[in-house]
Write an enzyme that holds these catalytic residues in place. Structure first.
Site, PDB file in Angstrom:
ATOM      1  NE  ARG A 177      -4.047  -1.593   0.182  1.00 28.81           N
ATOM      2  CZ  ARG A 177      -4.066  -2.866  -0.350  1.00 28.81           C
ATOM      3  NH1 ARG A 177      -2.951  -3.485  -0.718  1.00 28.81           N
ATOM      4  NH2 ARG A 177      -5.265  -3.803   0.132  1.00 28.81           N
ATOM      5  CB  CYS A 226      -9.074  -1.170   4.224  1.00 26.70           C
ATOM      6  SG  CYS A 226      -9.620  -2.860   4.443  1.00 26.70           S
TER       7      CYS A 226
HETATM    8  N1  EPU Z   1     -12.249 -10.638   9.433  1.00 27.01           N
HETATM    9  C1  EPU Z   1     -13.249 -10.464  10.726  1.00 27.01           C
HETATM   10  N2  EPU Z   1     -13.986  -9.616  10.782  1.00 27.01           N
HETATM   11  C2  EPU Z   1     -14.025  -8.500  10.188  1.00 27.01           C
HETATM   12  C3  EPU Z   1     -13.145  -8.100   8.875  1.00 27.01           C
HETATM   13  C4  EPU Z   1     -12.396  -9.265   8.548  1.00 27.01           C
HETATM   14  O1  EPU Z   1     -13.194 -11.497  11.421  1.00 27.01           O
HETATM   15  O2  EPU Z   1     -14.887  -7.454  10.226  1.00 27.01           O
HETATM   16  C5  EPU Z   1     -11.676 -11.607   9.204  1.00 27.01           C
HETATM   17  C6  EPU Z   1     -11.766 -12.282   7.862  1.00 27.01           C
HETATM   18  O3  EPU Z   1     -13.046 -13.199   8.164  1.00 27.01           O
HETATM   19  C7  EPU Z   1     -10.714 -13.127   7.460  1.00 27.01           C
HETATM   20  C8  EPU Z   1      -9.539 -12.055   7.849  1.00 27.01           C
HETATM   21  O4  EPU Z   1     -10.179 -11.171   8.970  1.00 27.01           O
HETATM   22  O5  EPU Z   1     -10.295 -14.142   8.353  1.00 27.01           O
HETATM   23  C9  EPU Z   1      -9.185 -11.239   6.696  1.00 27.01           C
HETATM   24  O6  EPU Z   1     -10.191 -10.314   6.396  1.00 27.01           O
HETATM   25  P1  EPU Z   1     -10.362  -9.947   4.569  1.00 27.01           P
HETATM   26  O7  EPU Z   1     -10.173 -11.013   3.748  1.00 27.01           O
HETATM   27  O8  EPU Z   1     -11.533  -8.985   4.297  1.00 27.01           O
HETATM   28  O9  EPU Z   1      -9.056  -9.189   4.400  1.00 27.01           O
HETATM   29  P2  EPU Z   1      -8.388  -7.940   4.927  1.00 27.01           P
HETATM   30  O10 EPU Z   1      -7.028  -8.171   5.509  1.00 27.01           O
HETATM   31  O11 EPU Z   1      -9.428  -7.538   6.354  1.00 27.01           O
HETATM   32  C10 EPU Z   1      -7.372  -7.007   2.919  1.00 27.01           C
HETATM   33  C11 EPU Z   1      -7.183  -5.631   2.247  1.00 27.01           C
HETATM   34  C12 EPU Z   1      -8.438  -5.245   1.504  1.00 27.01           C
HETATM   35  C13 EPU Z   1      -8.683  -6.209   0.592  1.00 27.01           C
HETATM   36  C14 EPU Z   1      -8.948  -7.648   1.089  1.00 27.01           C
HETATM   37  C15 EPU Z   1      -9.284  -8.678   0.002  1.00 27.01           C
HETATM   38  C16 EPU Z   1      -5.882  -4.133   3.674  1.00 27.01           C
HETATM   39  C17 EPU Z   1      -5.873  -3.149   4.735  1.00 27.01           C
HETATM   40  N3  EPU Z   1      -7.146  -4.539   3.342  1.00 27.01           N
HETATM   41  O12 EPU Z   1      -8.285  -6.772   3.744  1.00 27.01           O
HETATM   42  O13 EPU Z   1      -8.074  -3.887   0.961  1.00 27.01           O
HETATM   43  O14 EPU Z   1      -9.837  -6.034  -0.239  1.00 27.01           O
HETATM   44  O15 EPU Z   1      -7.615  -7.994   1.808  1.00 27.01           O
HETATM   45  O16 EPU Z   1      -8.063  -9.134  -0.353  1.00 27.01           O
HETATM   46  O17 EPU Z   1      -4.710  -4.566   3.408  1.00 27.01           O
HETATM   47  C18 EPU Z   1      -8.517  -1.466   0.867  1.00 27.01           C
HETATM   48  O18 EPU Z   1      -7.025  -1.643   0.705  1.00 27.01           O
HETATM   49  O19 EPU Z   1      -9.053  -0.643   1.156  1.00 27.01           O
HETATM   50  C19 EPU Z   1      -8.904  -2.859   1.150  1.00 27.01           C
HETATM   51  C20 EPU Z   1     -10.224  -3.226   1.618  1.00 27.01           C
END
Ligand code: EPU
Length: 302
Positions: A177, A226
């Protein structure tokens, strides 16, 4: 109004740009927040040099407004002029598996245009809102894809020197990022090296990812994606969720019930509501984990 010189304003129009005084930035951000600012929309890319030169000569500070989808500007009036590049008609030029894309082109549409020509590798990015230039600056990523590794070169206008430069991928530091572009660098074009793959296959992948995203992210609400970065090896969303903070609200800013690292703007929330909610999240995470969260969203503080 920061820009008041009528002769310069008339000149701007002749160069192929439009001056839009005192726009509400809240109309230009996906979060629906941000105070008033003067805007110059560049319908022609060659208007960039004289416009920047003219602003510099008059001592008027300027910045670049992209797609506004990862942006959190304060509510107060801005003392600078924002430039915005209008997406052109012919945004993509193909040469085998190489594609030249205008930085102002919408990212999702560009991914699909490439797919139609059997070029993949960007599937994970299809649901990431905003422009190609914004995706580059943030090294946008989702579902295992980041844009950085696909980049071959970028043509950039250096705000510091007023010159255009073509940078090869090796000269750009892409990290999680983050890229090495300066705040006053304006990306104009990017050359991407894609992977040949049948359209059907790309489409199936895109559909599956869209479905996943629809379930796990509040796509229909006003947000900037995010709000915080993930610390190495951890998920900020999960940590905020585990603290039971989903639905926590300050004014119109609410922690999404669908994904806890999304702040959504309901009922006309302001940037200050969002800042206060971010502070609360930061404090709670620090107390629980001793981790200082880093903003993922770009904050404009005037
Ligand atoms: N989770 C929870 N509760 C929540 C959200 C997530 O328990 O409210 C758990 C999910 O169940 C999963 C883990 O946390 O086991 C990871 O969640 P997710 O797959 O949604 O990925 P993330 O790490 O929260 C990242 C990126 C997103 C991107 C997704 C999908 C960052 C900060 N975020 O989110 O990017 O869309 O992976 O690849 O790197 C963005 O950059 O604005 C963004 C949304």
């Amino acid at each position: 109004m920061v820009l008041k010189d009528p002769d310069f304003i008339a000149q701007i129009e002749r160069w192929g740009a439009r001056f839009l005084p005192e726009q509400k930035l809240s109309d230009y951000t996906s979060l629906g927040v941000g105070g008033p600012a003067d805007l110059i929309v560049l319908d022609r890319l060659d208007a960039l040099e004289p416009v920047v030169e003219g602003l510099r000569g008059r001592g008027i500070p300027w910045g670049l407004l992209g797609g506004g989808t990862n942006l959190l500007p304060v509510d107060e009036p801005f003392r600078k002029v924002f430039l915005q590049l209008a997406p052109g008609a012919s945004d993509l030029v193909f040469e085998g598996s190489t594609v030249h894309v205008a930085a102002a082109a919408p990212l999702g549409r560009s991914v699909m245009e490439c797919a139609k020509r059997n070029l993949g590798g960007m599937e994970g990015l299809v649901g990431v809102p905003g422009s190609v230039g914004g995706a580059l600056r943030m090294n946008a990523g989702a579902y295992g894809t980041q844009i950085g590794p696909l980049v071959r070169s970028v043509t950039v206008f250096r705000g510091s020197t007023g010159e255009r430069q073509e940078l090869s991928a090796g000269a750009i530091g892409f990290q999680y990022r983050k890229s090495s572009f300066a705040p006053d660098d304006i990306m104009l074009r990017v050359t991407l090296e894609l992977i040949e793959r049948p359209f059907r296959e790309i489409l199936d992948h895109v559909k599956a990812l869209n479905e996943k995203r629809r379930h796990s992210q509040p796509l229909k609400e006003k947000s900037a994606g995010c709000i915080f970065k993930n610390p190495p090896g951890l998920s900020t969303g999960r940590m905020i969720d585990e603290l039971g903070m989903k639905g926590h609200r300050v004014g119109g800013a609410v922690i999404s019930e669908r994904h806890a690292n999304f702040i959504v703007n309901r009922d006309g929330g302001t940037a200050s509501d969002i800042f206060r909610l971010m502070d609360t999240i930061r404090e709670r995470i620090y107390r629980a984990h001793g981790i200082e969260l880093e903003e993922e969203v770009i904050v404009w503080r005037n």
